[in-house]
Motif scaffolding. Structure first.
Motif, PDB file in Angstrom:
ATOM      1  N   ASN A  57      22.306 -20.948  22.688  1.00 32.36           N
ATOM      2  CA  ASN A  57      23.740 -21.154  22.841  1.00 32.36           C
ATOM      3  C   ASN A  57      24.359 -19.942  23.514  1.00 32.36           C
ATOM      4  O   ASN A  57      23.874 -18.818  23.392  1.00 32.36           O
ATOM      5  CB  ASN A  57      24.429 -21.503  21.516  1.00 32.36           C
ATOM      6  N   GLU A  87      27.902 -16.775  19.971  1.00 34.32           N
ATOM      7  CA  GLU A  87      27.786 -16.927  18.523  1.00 34.32           C
ATOM      8  C   GLU A  87      29.135 -17.259  17.886  1.00 34.32           C
ATOM      9  O   GLU A  87      29.190 -17.731  16.771  1.00 34.32           O
ATOM     10  CB  GLU A  87      27.238 -15.638  17.895  1.00 34.32           C
ATOM     11  N   SER A 131      27.456 -25.472  14.081  1.00 40.17           N
ATOM     12  CA  SER A 131      26.074 -25.210  13.685  1.00 40.17           C
ATOM     13  C   SER A 131      25.265 -26.440  14.073  1.00 40.17           C
ATOM     14  O   SER A 131      25.818 -27.518  14.277  1.00 40.17           O
ATOM     15  CB  SER A 131      25.976 -24.947  12.179  1.00 40.17           C
ATOM     16  N   TYR A 132      23.968 -26.289  14.172  1.00 42.22           N
ATOM     17  CA  TYR A 132      23.151 -27.430  14.583  1.00 42.22           C
ATOM     18  C   TYR A 132      21.797 -27.410  13.893  1.00 42.22           C
ATOM     19  O   TYR A 132      21.284 -26.372  13.500  1.00 42.22           O
ATOM     20  CB  TYR A 132      22.977 -27.464  16.104  1.00 42.22           C
ATOM     21  N   ASP A 133      21.260 -28.623  13.749  1.00 44.84           N
ATOM     22  CA  ASP A 133      19.927 -28.838  13.201  1.00 44.84           C
ATOM     23  C   ASP A 133      19.227 -29.879  14.057  1.00 44.84           C
ATOM     24  O   ASP A 133      19.878 -30.767  14.620  1.00 44.84           O
ATOM     25  CB  ASP A 133      20.001 -29.362  11.760  1.00 44.84           C
ATOM     26  N   MET A 182      25.038 -31.701  15.418  1.00 44.74           N
ATOM     27  CA  MET A 182      25.951 -30.564  15.461  1.00 44.74           C
ATOM     28  C   MET A 182      27.057 -30.785  14.452  1.00 44.74           C
ATOM     29  O   MET A 182      27.640 -31.869  14.379  1.00 44.74           O
ATOM     30  CB  MET A 182      26.517 -30.411  16.868  1.00 44.74           C
ATOM     31  N   GLN A 183      27.325 -29.754  13.660  1.00 38.56           N
ATOM     32  CA  GLN A 183      28.338 -29.803  12.603  1.00 38.56           C
ATOM     33  C   GLN A 183      29.413 -28.754  12.882  1.00 38.56           C
ATOM     34  O   GLN A 183      29.110 -27.676  13.380  1.00 38.56           O
ATOM     35  CB  GLN A 183      27.709 -29.479  11.234  1.00 38.56           C
ATOM     36  N   GLN A 188      31.794 -25.866  11.658  1.00 39.34           N
ATOM     37  CA  GLN A 188      31.783 -24.889  10.571  1.00 39.34           C
ATOM     38  C   GLN A 188      32.972 -23.956  10.750  1.00 39.34           C
ATOM     39  O   GLN A 188      33.373 -23.667  11.861  1.00 39.34           O
ATOM     40  CB  GLN A 188      30.481 -24.102  10.546  1.00 39.34           C
ATOM     41  N   LEU A 238      34.656 -20.455  10.799  1.00 44.81           N
ATOM     42  CA  LEU A 238      34.275 -19.069  11.003  1.00 44.81           C
ATOM     43  C   LEU A 238      35.499 -18.185  10.864  1.00 44.81           C
ATOM     44  O   LEU A 238      36.587 -18.552  11.319  1.00 44.81           O
ATOM     45  CB  LEU A 238      33.672 -18.865  12.402  1.00 44.81           C
TER      46      LEU A 238
END
Length: 117
Positions: free
Chosen positions: A46, A49, A54-56, A92-93, A95, A97
């Motif tokens: 990516n 930062e 976020s991703y899985d 992709m979620q 989040q 920050l």
């Protein structure tokens, strides 16, 4: 060979999440099947930062997450001689920050291949 959904180029906001992106790795094209075994790894890179996503990555057959270390998966394998296709999904979620956020993000999905003996 890599097959994938369309490239996602759009403005996104928090209400659009979660987002899913599907891609496939296979050892054949039509009736031509690889004659050698090969290993591949999935790499996610990516551009910043400071973006609230976020991703899985999940193996769609087993619904198990693919573990990443420093943005790269462990080596995965495809066999020679018989058609094999592995399907994955990137989720992709959003989040929250507590930092100053970047205004845009590029996520590059790379597949690194090597023949095995």
């Amino acid at each position: 060979m890599l097959e994938k959904d369309e490239v996602l180029k759009t403005q996104i906001n928090q209400n659009m999440f979660p987002l899913e992106y599907h891609f496939w790795i296979q050892n054949y094209r039509e009736d031509d099947i690889n004659e050698v075994d090969f290993e591949y790894s999935i790499e996610l890179e990516n551009s910043t930062e400071n973006f609230p996503v976020s991703y899985d990555v999940f193996d769609c057959e087993t619904n198990q997450p693919i573990e990443f270390m420093n943005g790269k998966s462990e080596p995965l394998k495809l066999k020679k001689g018989e058609k094999e296709k592995r399907k994955f999904k990137l989720i992709m979620q959003w989040q929250e920050l507590n930092v100053e956020l970047a205004e845009e993000l590029q996520i590059k999905l790379k597949i690194n291949l090597s023949q095995t003996t």
